[in-house]
Design a protein around this motif. Structure first.
Motif, mmCIF file in Angstrom:
data_model
loop_
_atom_site.group_PDB
_atom_site.id
_atom_site.type_symbol
_atom_site.label_atom_id
_atom_site.label_comp_id
_atom_site.label_asym_id
_atom_site.label_seq_id
_atom_site.Cartn_x
_atom_site.Cartn_y
_atom_site.Cartn_z
ATOM 1 N N ALA A 275 0.898 -1.081 -0.014
ATOM 2 C CA ALA A 275 -0.031 0.078 0.165
ATOM 3 C C ALA A 275 0.793 1.070 0.029
ATOM 4 O O ALA A 275 0.353 2.251 -0.404
ATOM 5 C CB ALA A 275 -1.130 0.042 1.325
ATOM 6 N N SER B 236 1.227 1.793 -3.792
ATOM 7 C CA SER B 236 0.178 1.698 -4.388
ATOM 8 C C SER B 236 -1.130 2.450 -4.045
ATOM 9 O O SER B 236 -1.295 2.169 -2.694
ATOM 10 C CB SER B 236 -0.076 0.151 -4.957
ATOM 11 O OG SER B 236 -1.452 0.048 -5.453
ATOM 12 N N GLY B 237 -1.933 2.965 -4.549
ATOM 13 C CA GLY B 237 -3.158 3.651 -4.464
ATOM 14 C C GLY B 237 -4.289 2.827 -4.716
ATOM 15 O O GLY B 237 -5.467 3.257 -4.418
ATOM 16 N N ALA C 113 -4.716 0.070 0.721
ATOM 17 C CA ALA C 113 -4.013 0.825 -0.288
ATOM 18 C C ALA C 113 -4.421 2.117 -0.364
ATOM 19 O O ALA C 113 -3.542 3.078 -0.665
ATOM 20 C CB ALA C 113 -4.131 0.045 -1.728
ATOM 21 N N ILE D 135 -3.407 4.131 3.262
ATOM 22 C CA ILE D 135 -1.745 4.418 3.552
ATOM 23 C C ILE D 135 -1.493 5.084 2.384
ATOM 24 O O ILE D 135 -1.814 4.746 1.425
ATOM 25 C CB ILE D 135 -1.162 2.934 3.770
ATOM 26 C CG1 ILE D 135 -1.531 2.207 4.967
ATOM 27 C CG2 ILE D 135 0.384 3.408 3.773
ATOM 28 C CD1 ILE D 135 -1.054 0.797 5.183
ATOM 29 N N PRO D 136 -0.691 6.210 2.552
ATOM 30 C CA PRO D 136 -0.209 7.058 1.284
ATOM 31 C C PRO D 136 0.610 6.133 0.607
ATOM 32 O O PRO D 136 1.470 5.420 1.155
ATOM 33 C CB PRO D 136 0.459 8.239 1.876
ATOM 34 C CG PRO D 136 0.808 7.878 3.388
ATOM 35 C CD PRO D 136 -0.076 6.583 3.908
ATOM 36 N N PRO D 137 0.908 6.381 -0.689
ATOM 37 C CA PRO D 137 -0.045 7.569 -1.481
ATOM 38 C C PRO D 137 -1.501 6.804 -1.663
ATOM 39 O O PRO D 137 -1.474 5.562 -1.832
ATOM 40 C CB PRO D 137 0.754 7.565 -2.789
ATOM 41 C CG PRO D 137 1.726 6.150 -3.057
ATOM 42 C CD PRO D 137 1.689 5.803 -1.527
ATOM 43 N N SER D 138 -2.304 7.692 -2.001
ATOM 44 C CA SER D 138 -3.561 7.251 -2.254
ATOM 45 C C SER D 138 -4.323 8.284 -3.124
ATOM 46 O O SER D 138 -4.511 9.609 -2.788
ATOM 47 C CB SER D 138 -4.350 7.179 -0.821
ATOM 48 O OG SER D 138 -5.646 7.395 -0.868
HETATM 49 NA NA NA Z 1 -1.463 3.345 -0.839
#
Ligand code: NA
Ligand code: NA
Lengths: 318, 435, 214
Positions: free
Chosen positions: B113, B116-117, B155, B158-161
């Motif tokens: 996560a 990945s967003g 995902a 948790i950044p990036p999103s």
């Molecule tokens: Na993410």
């Protein structure tokens, strides 16, 4: 007072951000217009809901809003003549001088032409205060001290800082706090004192300049010319007759916030003040040079004439 | 007859609902209602003229440029082979606890996560990597399916999103702040999943036995595989924390780091081209809904509807807490039928000012809303993550996936309750780091 | 997904021809957008390294980034429409089939065409104002008109794509049994899941990337 009678009219007026000292003048106008016409003439203030900050003039041109605030430095290309106000070290520190000078300049054909393109007419200035610096580390007491400093400054102040040997860093306003705290920039300039406190720079700065008066920006309130022309005479008179009151409210709003901020700032931080001679030194090294360049770079504008007008008008009001 | 702006606004909202239900794409439905509404309120010239300025004026912004960077990180991460490496490392380090492989799945999805967003593709990838491994060790198949579907939802928190950035754009909150804010809630969600799995596996060891036998050497050798994750987290958090970079710059450097690693692991020109093309497609999709919905929002602004709704909400004879709960229930119902991004864009312009008027924190509300949207990804009838798991493993019936999700769903509801009771869990980190 | 005809019938051949022609334009536009994104990445790295190590930030970085967003915000819009990637709610349409489905789809497209037809001239006016009266960025004073011009250009390609799709839906409304050409079709939830999975699989095997929706 007597209620001014007339047809029912509502104007949409575009501003941005939150209600603050900057918008108090137009808030007062909106409130008074409503009160004095018994609710017949209203001005709805739209905080970001009518226009994006950089496109308020487009909204006025389209007739979507009947009035708007704009800032000259957001889009120099939209208002080339208004950029004269952004030149560094002009004698515009005192609000009364500022009011007198802007009134005079607003009538100049070059500035009128700028607004004509957007089907707009200037109403009042928000007399934005001077941009002072807040910084960390080494204190700048003389022009040479700015050499090598990394500063966040835009427009004419930025050009002046470059002349002094500083490195310019463009950081969005909302990121200034972090970059100053972590030492990516050494100093940042904002309208004094309210914007500094709004961005909480006092929490992390060591010092601030109290009277450097390096320059400012011009953010007028304008009306759509057709909307104004369509108003009945008594509403026009009401609006135009209110300008002194608006300026008084505007001045008081900035003064109130300074009265609240300054003691706190002076207690927490070192205030750097400059003597007349020192300011003349700054002006000499980073003022006139930038003015001359601006005049040269804008051959289509009567640049020197505008600068001279500011200087003579400022002198006359001293 | 002249309609008052508020009525026009309400009619517009109804019209939008009808168009969206008819399957008109959100960008066209929202911009159409916005345009017609503006024309009704302002006249043809000013209304259509103003609408015509919005696509450009709302898309061309420095803050929004962070979106393609984070999307690109996600696409490149696949090519750097991070998914399998993350599960492998998590298995070697944490396989020995009760329910160890399920715990490893949660931790690997959480780690993934960080680059990945996207919830559904995370679920799809881990369904293929983690489920066979769990079944080989005789893990309960409902647990195996449920943990993958639930782990995928991490995902977006948790950044990036992408979804957090979109929230920030709509409500005009700092992007950096929201990205930081998602970190702790995402970790807490993951840890609650872990606690749930360990607890259940202890009570019923048949659910999932520990898997041991790894040496410290094995563990150490598993780390280089996940170095891109560590690098991206360091670059993004370090960049924002130390003030080296704005979120956009941090995203660019993060993408560059993953790009270099993917190249080093043999990603060729063709793959790079695909990743860039996919990034561009997803980017334009998100930008389109943003400007489309913002035309609609501009219309609502002239109709003064958000202010009116906020005033109405504040005047309700209910405590703010009850109103928040009602709003969250509303989102649960909407989320059953709608895409998360579309749902947020269509509701936030009206709901957000009301929630702010009630005195809630804007960053806090963003995380809560995104968590709600993620819960909807695993609940019937349209819990896409569950369908994805079922699709990868047709041998695990859909009902089993949904049954496997139940414990995780309850854990999520408890997590949301926790965030409502202790808002500092969300607001502490962003306030500490960005003030 | 856009379907290609499985039969050898001549029906839809013209549509197919225009579809392929337009797709070339759409794809090149999207490539420009993709390179814009790659450029943005390199520019960001240059900016951070330049500022941090050498105290030389990229001149007008924020302005440059801001203006470049127009590349990837608009240029791929028609490409995205061709593949049916723009978000919509398929709750109702996924339950329709045959002629009803094609007629509803055609109506939705007509609606979209009308809207885009209005947006094209007015976004062009927005460009024209910047061109005629001047508009520049805040710091570096770059002209703003190029990025504003991208909007009507991208929307014009989108308009062509929508018209082509309308032709496709009208053809199917008349002859519901024909092979769908130049239209997007509805996915039920299972198909959607399958596409997600295929994308994720393909990424590992052939190197195409997984979808990041959701
Ligand atoms: Na993410
Ligand atoms: Na659901």
């Amino acid at each position: 007072a007597e209620i001014i009678d007339g047809p029912k009219v509502n104007w949409n007026f575009a501003v941005w951000g939150k209600r603050r000292a900057f918008t108090e003048g137009m808030e007062y106008a909106a409130e008074q217009v409503k009160e004095r016409t018994g609710g017949k003439f209203t001005i709805t203030m739209g905080y970001g809901s009518f226009s994006k900050p950089k496109e308020t003039l487009d909204g006025v041109k389209l007739g979507a809003t009947q009035g708007a605030m704009f800032c000259n430095f957001y889009h120099p290309g939209k208002n080339p003549a208004f950029m004269v106000f952004t030149l560094p070290f002009l004698p515009l520190g005192d609000p009364d001088v500022r009011i007198r000078v802007t009134r005079k300049l607003y009538e100049h054909p070059a500035l009128v032409a700028d607004m004509d393109r957007w089907n707009a007419m200037t109403y009042v200035s928000t007399i934005l205060p001077q941009y002072e610096f807040f910084g960390r580390g080494k204190e700048p007491h003389k022009p040479e001290d700015f050499a090598g400093m990394r500063v966040r400054a835009g427009g004419g102040i930025g050009s002046a800082m470059e002349k002094l040997g500083a490195t310019l860093s463009t950081v969005p306003a909302t990121e200034v706090y972090t970059t100053l705290e972590r030492g990516t920039v050494d100093a940042a300039s904002f309208p004094y004192t309210y914007a500094h406190v709004a961005y909480k720079l006092h929490e992390i700065a060591d010092w601030f300049t109290g009277n450097l008066s390096p320059g400012t920006s011009e953010c007028p309130a304008v009306f759509n010319k057709d909307a104004y022309a369509a108003l009945p005479q008594q509403y026009k008179d009401l609006l135009m007759g209110m300008r002194d009151e608006i300026y008084a409210v505007q001045k008081k709003a900035y003064a109130d916030i300074d009265a609240k901020n300054l003691p706190m700032l002076r207690e927490k931080l070192t205030e750097i003040t400059y003597t007349e001679e020192q300011r003349a030194d700054f002006q000499e090294k980073a003022g006139k040079v930038v003015w001359d360049e601006w005049v040269k770079d804008n051959p289509k504008l009567p640049g020197q004439e505008l600068i001279d007008l500011i200087l003579s008008e400022a002198k006359a009001s001293m | 007859m002249e309609l008052d702006p508020l009525t026009v606004g309400l009619i517009g909202m109804g019209g939008l609902l009808v168009l969206v239900l008819l399957g008109v794409r959100v960008v066209f439905a929202a911009s159409a209602v916005g345009l017609i509404g503006l024309v009704v309120l302002l006249g043809w010239g000013p209304g259509a003229g103003l609408a015509g300025t919005i696509p450009h004026s709302k898309s061309v912004s420095y803050t929004l440029s962070v979106l393609p960077m984070f999307i690109l990180i996600g696409y490149l991460a696949f090519h750097a082979g991070i998914t399998a490496a993350a599960f492998d490392a998590a298995r070697k380090w944490f396989g020995w606890v009760p329910g160890g492989l399920a715990v490893a799945t949660v931790l690997a999805t959480a780690g993934f996560a960080a680059v990945s967003g996207a919830s559904t593709s995370t679920a799809a990838v881990f369904a293929r990597i983690a489920i066979p491994e769990m079944l080989r060790y005789n893990y309960d198949r409902r647990l195996a399916a449920g943990v993958v579907a639930a782990g995928g939802t991490l995902a977006s928190l948790i950044p990036p999103s992408a979804i957090l950035i979109i929230y920030a754009i709509i409500v005009e909150e700092s992007v950096g702040k929201l990205l930081l804010a998602g970190f702790i809630p995402g970790m807490i969600s993951a840890l609650i999943y872990v606690a749930l799995i360990i607890g259940r596996a202890k009570l019923n060891p048949k659910l999932g036995p520990p898997v041991g036998g790894f040496t410290w050497g094995d563990r150490m050798r598993s780390l280089p595989g996940i170095s891109p994750i560590i690098a991206v987290v360091l670059v993004i958090f370090g960049g924002i924390y130390f003030g080296w970079s704005t979120p956009t710059e941090a995203g660019a450097v993060g993408a560059f780091v993953v790009f270099c690693m993917a190249m080093a692991r043999g990603m060729g020109w063709a793959k790079l081209k695909d990743a860039l093309l996919e990034t561009a497609t997803l980017t334009v999709m998100i930008f389109s809904i943003i400007w489309g919905v913002l035309v609609f929002v501009r219309f609502l602004g002239f109709a003064q509807l958000p202010e009116a709704f906020a005033a109405w909400i504040v005047a309700l004879p209910l405590p703010p807490f009850a109103i928040i709960i009602m709003i969250l229930l509303g989102y649960t119902i909407l989320g059953m039928f709608m895409d998360a991004i579309g749902m947020l864009l269509l509701t936030l312009p009206v709901v957000y000012p009301a929630v702010m008027a009630l005195g809630y924190d804007s960053v806090w509300f963003g995380i809560i809303v995104v968590k709600m949207a993620e819960i909807c990804l695993v609940t019937p009838p349209i819990g896409l993550n569950c369908y994805v798991v079922n699709g990868v493993r047709p041998d695990i019936p859909l009902q089993d996936v949904f049954r496997g999700i139940w414990p995780f769903f309850l854990a999520d509801v408890a997590t949301v309750g926790l965030f409502i009771a202790y808002p500092e869990l969300i607001t502490w980190l962003p306030n500490l780091m960005t003030n | 997904m856009t379907h290609s005809p499985s039969s050898s019938s001549h029906d839809g051949a013209q549509l197919l021809f225009f579809d392929a022609l337009l797709f070339r334009v759409e794809k090149s536009f999207t490539f420009i957008a993709a390179f814009g994104i790659f450029f943005l990445m390199l520019l960001g790295v240059t900016q951070v390294v330049g500022r941090k190590l050498f105290d030389i930030p990229v001149y007008g970085y924020i302005d440059l980034v801001e203006q470049s967003t127009a590349l990837f915000a608009f240029l791929g819009v028609a490409y995205c429409q061709r593949f049916g990637t723009h978000v919509r709610m398929e709750l109702v349409v996924s339950h329709l089939s045959g002629r009803t489905l094609w007629v509803v789809e055609a109506i939705a497209i007509v609606f979209s065409i009308v809207i885009v037809s209005i947006f094209i001239p007015h976004s062009f006016d927005h460009f024209l104002r910047a061109w005629e009266y001047g508009d520049t960025t805040i710091d570096a004073e770059f002209p703003v008109w190029p990025s504003k011009l991208l909007v009507p250009i991208a929307f014009s390609v989108l308009w062509l794509r929508l018209v082509l799709q309308l032709a496709g839906f009208i053809r199917l409304s008349i002859r519901p049994d024909a092979t769908p050409v130049a239209v997007t079709t509805v996915h039920d939830i299972e198909t959607k899941a399958r596409i997600e999975i295929e994308d994720a699989y393909v990424s590992d095997k052939n190197g195409a990337s997984p979808s990041q929706r959701g």
